[in-house]
Design a protein around this motif. Structure first.
Motif, mmCIF file in Angstrom:
data_model
loop_
_atom_site.group_PDB
_atom_site.id
_atom_site.type_symbol
_atom_site.label_atom_id
_atom_site.label_comp_id
_atom_site.label_asym_id
_atom_site.label_seq_id
_atom_site.Cartn_x
_atom_site.Cartn_y
_atom_site.Cartn_z
ATOM 1 N N GLU A 165 -2.998 4.564 4.632
ATOM 2 C CA GLU A 165 -2.193 4.004 5.724
ATOM 3 C C GLU A 165 -2.932 2.846 6.389
ATOM 4 O OE1 GLU A 165 0.439 6.264 8.609
ATOM 5 O OE2 GLU A 165 -1.565 6.704 9.322
ATOM 6 N N GLY A 166 -2.355 1.654 6.313
ATOM 7 C CA GLY A 166 -3.106 0.518 6.853
ATOM 8 C C GLY A 166 -2.267 -0.596 7.425
ATOM 9 N N GLU A 167 -0.970 -0.514 7.236
ATOM 10 C CA GLU A 167 -0.106 -1.575 7.755
ATOM 11 C C GLU A 167 -0.130 -1.527 9.285
ATOM 12 O OE1 GLU A 167 1.804 -3.779 6.129
ATOM 13 O OE2 GLU A 167 3.457 -4.260 7.477
ATOM 14 N N PRO A 168 -0.550 -2.610 9.930
ATOM 15 C CA PRO A 168 -0.632 -2.559 11.391
ATOM 16 C C PRO A 168 0.678 -2.076 12.032
ATOM 17 C CG PRO A 168 -1.761 -4.481 10.608
ATOM 18 C CD PRO A 168 -1.098 -3.859 9.406
ATOM 19 N N GLY A 169 0.540 -1.134 12.937
ATOM 20 C CA GLY A 169 1.698 -0.541 13.589
ATOM 21 C C GLY A 169 2.035 0.831 13.036
ATOM 22 N N THR A 170 1.352 1.243 11.977
ATOM 23 C CA THR A 170 1.703 2.485 11.289
ATOM 24 C C THR A 170 0.647 3.559 11.528
ATOM 25 O OG1 THR A 170 2.539 1.029 9.575
ATOM 26 C CG2 THR A 170 2.520 3.385 9.085
ATOM 27 N N CYS A 171 1.061 4.726 12.028
ATOM 28 C CA CYS A 171 0.085 5.760 12.373
ATOM 29 C C CYS A 171 0.708 7.137 12.237
ATOM 30 C CB CYS A 171 -0.425 5.536 13.801
ATOM 31 S SG CYS A 171 0.873 5.170 14.999
ATOM 32 N N SER A 175 -9.924 -1.054 3.260
ATOM 33 C CA SER A 175 -9.295 -2.159 2.554
ATOM 34 C C SER A 175 -7.794 -1.949 2.584
ATOM 35 C CB SER A 175 -9.770 -2.212 1.098
ATOM 36 O OG SER A 175 -8.846 -2.964 0.324
ATOM 37 N N GLU A 226 -5.638 -3.773 1.093
ATOM 38 C CA GLU A 226 -5.104 -4.046 -0.240
ATOM 39 C C GLU A 226 -4.971 -2.763 -1.065
ATOM 40 O OE1 GLU A 226 -3.578 -6.383 -1.513
ATOM 41 O OE2 GLU A 226 -3.677 -5.972 -3.656
ATOM 42 N N CYS A 227 -5.844 -1.797 -0.804
ATOM 43 C CA CYS A 227 -5.802 -0.562 -1.585
ATOM 44 C C CYS A 227 -4.577 0.290 -1.280
ATOM 45 C CB CYS A 227 -7.077 0.246 -1.396
ATOM 46 S SG CYS A 227 -8.489 -0.578 -2.141
ATOM 47 N N ILE A 270 6.871 -2.055 16.585
ATOM 48 C CA ILE A 270 5.955 -2.684 17.537
ATOM 49 C C ILE A 270 6.782 -3.446 18.569
ATOM 50 C CG2 ILE A 270 3.985 -4.257 17.791
ATOM 51 C CD1 ILE A 270 3.475 -3.777 14.735
ATOM 52 N N ILE A 301 -1.311 -11.442 13.448
ATOM 53 C CA ILE A 301 -0.835 -10.841 12.201
ATOM 54 C C ILE A 301 -1.431 -11.588 11.009
ATOM 55 C CG2 ILE A 301 1.259 -10.532 10.802
ATOM 56 C CD1 ILE A 301 2.679 -9.811 13.494
ATOM 57 N N PHE A 361 -5.014 -10.770 10.224
ATOM 58 C CA PHE A 361 -5.104 -9.510 9.484
ATOM 59 C C PHE A 361 -4.933 -9.747 7.984
ATOM 60 C CE2 PHE A 361 -2.880 -6.080 7.315
ATOM 61 C CZ PHE A 361 -3.734 -5.022 7.528
ATOM 62 N N GLU A 387 -7.649 -9.377 4.916
ATOM 63 C CA GLU A 387 -7.440 -8.307 3.943
ATOM 64 C C GLU A 387 -6.937 -8.798 2.583
ATOM 65 O OE1 GLU A 387 -8.379 -4.981 4.459
ATOM 66 O OE2 GLU A 387 -9.425 -6.095 6.023
#
Lengths: 154, 434
Positions: free
Chosen positions: B91-97, B175, B177-178, B325, B340, B343, B347
């Protein structure tokens, strides 16, 4: 030289995969957890243990944000600078950290206690602004909270 | 991490065990229908399980929204190679948790989803690729895995069914990208996390070039409920072609940010006002990024919209990874676009030139405009550069950087122009709301 504990832990990780190199990230993190960072010598030792060339392992080590190829302080502060944290006050939090520690990004305090680095989204956007210290995530940051948090890391 | 106060508007399917005492433990899981879906799946057989998944209209929760049942169906039946199940927990897309919470609060639900996937495609090994920043989540997962082995829910001859399945956690090391599936597989094999040429897709040639089922945490976590209660029941929670519920992560300028499980198709304005308590401090809503930072921004007047894959695609944005967001009237859209882009530039894996160079130059241009050093021609140049990246990069990261940029420039052009020719940022002279 890798210590016997490091070797044992790395071997344990390598056993989970059909190919030993799959444990490369784990191995780098095992070494880094004990030594703070990954030196050229440690990199070469890990590569040998996993049957990789040092260059192959270096291509892994330099790709990821959390593998440090330079010495760092006893504690590493990673402050999220992505969009939700920025919306919720990243700038204030960053300025406070820099002022309090007297360092800029990429620098270590003169007592070797803290290294300050920016990091991308930490996946706790609903509790922004957020930072990590070592492997702990800290949420809902304010300058006052930051002061209290830093006290916990000697 | 604490789960926020739930909203009465939530429909709790995947999050129904959140907040129970010891929700991470096998006993809690078993006490609330745990591992019943796996037993049922074995009775049904692989074909019927696939059919239920298709009926459920479950679409990939990582962001692309590809039908999960169809994806599993692509795995060849009679491959002589071993097959794998891989969970994308990067999980890495900003805004995602949200995946963090799913793993932390209900790890066995994820394990059961993996077990069912393994049974359907005849795979016997599963890996959970967890982003490097979620170290404590790996510890929770490892404990759940150990407990499952001890009590016969993993390992050999699971529950006497004759089915064998092993699960391992794997750590990333920071990362974005992963999170792209082919880069994830490279990283899982112990290599630099750069993407592969696709096709072939992972279903055919994935981990070690073997057939691989690869889905997001939330997608796997939805499977037990679908099998237990039936695909039709799950589908009925959402809208046509968008089955079930979704974990929406609401961040930014709202009174009650948090992760809320809501039916697919829930109205975005209601989500902000009724679920998340409205915009903070009585400020006016300015814009919303509806599904993580790669999704084109919506202006306030566009927010009366159904939150499903198709409605957002129609509005030229995306549902993405569910990261909503929210930005109030005092938020600078140039700075948002710049944040954005920083980021994505950081990455970008550097593998292909349109992404590596495109994100760098866009970041420089956006910074120049924000700092007041831009000229009239810079605004269209930003849009042109971004459009030149679209569809021309090796993996979707380039598009993810370009799409929001194009939307910011097109929808807030006057704001970009207000920054030109030495003008100070009109928002930074004001007291900032945060």
């Amino acid at each position: 030289m890798l210590t016997p504990e490091e070797q044992r832990e790395i071997e344990q990780e390598a056993a989970s995969y059909p190919e030993r190199r799959a444990a490369s990230i784990d191995a780098l993190r095992i070494v880094q957890r004990r030594r703070g960072w990954v030196s050229d010598e440690a990199l070469a030792d890990v590569a040998e243990l996993l049957g990789m060339s040092p260059a192959e392992l270096e291509s892994v080590a330099t790709f990821y944000n959390l593998i440090f190829r330079k010495p760092v302080g006893r504690h590493v502060i990673l402050i999220c600078d992505s969009v939700s944290c920025w919306i919720m006050g990243y700038t204030k939090v960053r300025d406070h950290l820099k002022a309090r520690l007297g360092i800029n990004f990429g620098e270590t305090t003169s007592d070797g206690r803290f290294t300050l680095l920016p990091i991308v989204c930490l996946g706790a956007c609903d509790r922004a602004p957020v930072m990590m210290v070592d492997e702990d995530t800290h949420l809902d940051l304010t300058p006052a909270r930051i002061d209290a948090i830093l006290e916990r890391y000697e | 991490m604490l789960y926020n106060e739930p909203s009465p508007l939530e429909v709790k399917v995947l999050t129904r065990r959140f907040g129970l005492p010891n929700s991470q433990s096998l006993d809690t899981y078993l006490a609330s229908d745990g591992y019943k879906a796996f037993r049922k799946a074995v009775e049904m057989g692989p074909e019927k399980v696939l059919e239920e998944l298709k009926v459920s209209n479950l679409r990939g929760r990582g962001g692309a929204g590809f039908p999960t049942g169809m994806k599993w169906g692509f795995v060849p039946r009679n491959s002589p190679k071993p097959k794998y199940v891989v969970v994308n927990a990067d999980e890495g897309e900003p805004g995602t948790c949200k995946d963090r919470l799913l793993m932390e609060n209900d790890p066995h639900q994820l394990l059961e989803g993996m077990l069912i996937a393994g049974f359907v495609v005849d795979a016997h090994v599963g890996y959970i690729y967890v982003r490097g920043e979620y170290r404590y989540v790996i510890e929770i997962l490892d404990r759940a895995i150990a407990e499952a082995y001890e009590r016969g829910y993993l390992g050999k001859n699971i529950l006497g069914t004759g089915f064998d399945f092993d699960v391992y956690t794997h750590t990333g090391a920071g990362s974005y990208e992963c999170g792209e599936e082919s880069a994830l597989l490279e990283s899982l094999e112990g290599k630099r996390g750069v993407p592969r040429i696709r096709p072939p897709f992972p279903a055919v040639a994935g981990l070690y070039q073997c057939p691989t089922v690869l889905n997001n945490v939330e997608s796997f976590s939805a499977v037990p409920a679908i099998i237990r209660d039936g695909g039709a029941a799950f589908a009925a929670l959402g809208t046509p072609k968008n089955g079930g519920t979704r974990l929406f992560c609401i961040s930014g300028h709202v009174n009650k940010p948090g992760v809320y499980e809501l039916p697919m198709g829930f109205n975005l304005l209601r989500m902000i006002n009724e679920v998340a308590g409205g915009v903070r401090g009585g400020k006016k809503l300015k814009a919303v990024i509806p599904g993580g930072s790669s999704c084109p921004v919506l202006k306030a007047e566009e927010c009366d919209i159904s939150m499903d894959f198709d409605s957002l695609a129609k509005a030229k944005s995306m549902l993405g990874s569910g990261g909503v967001i929210v930005m109030d009237e005092d938020t600078c859209m140039v700075k948002a676009a710049l944040r954005i882009m920083r980021f994505y530039q950081h990455e970008s894996c550097g593998w292909c030139i349109p992404c590596r160079e495109g994100t760098l130059w866009l970041r420089k241009l956006l910074a120049r405009v924000h700092e007041g050093g831009g000229t009239q021609s810079d605004v269209p140049l930003i849009g042109e550069l971004a459009k030149n990246m679209l569809g021309r990069t090796f993996c979707p990261l380039g598009d993810a950087a370009a799409m929001p940029t194009i939307a910011f420039v097109e929808k807030f052009r006057e704001e970009f122009e207000a920054h030109l020719n030495g003008a100070p940022c009109p928002f930074e002279s004001k007291p900032v709301s945060a």
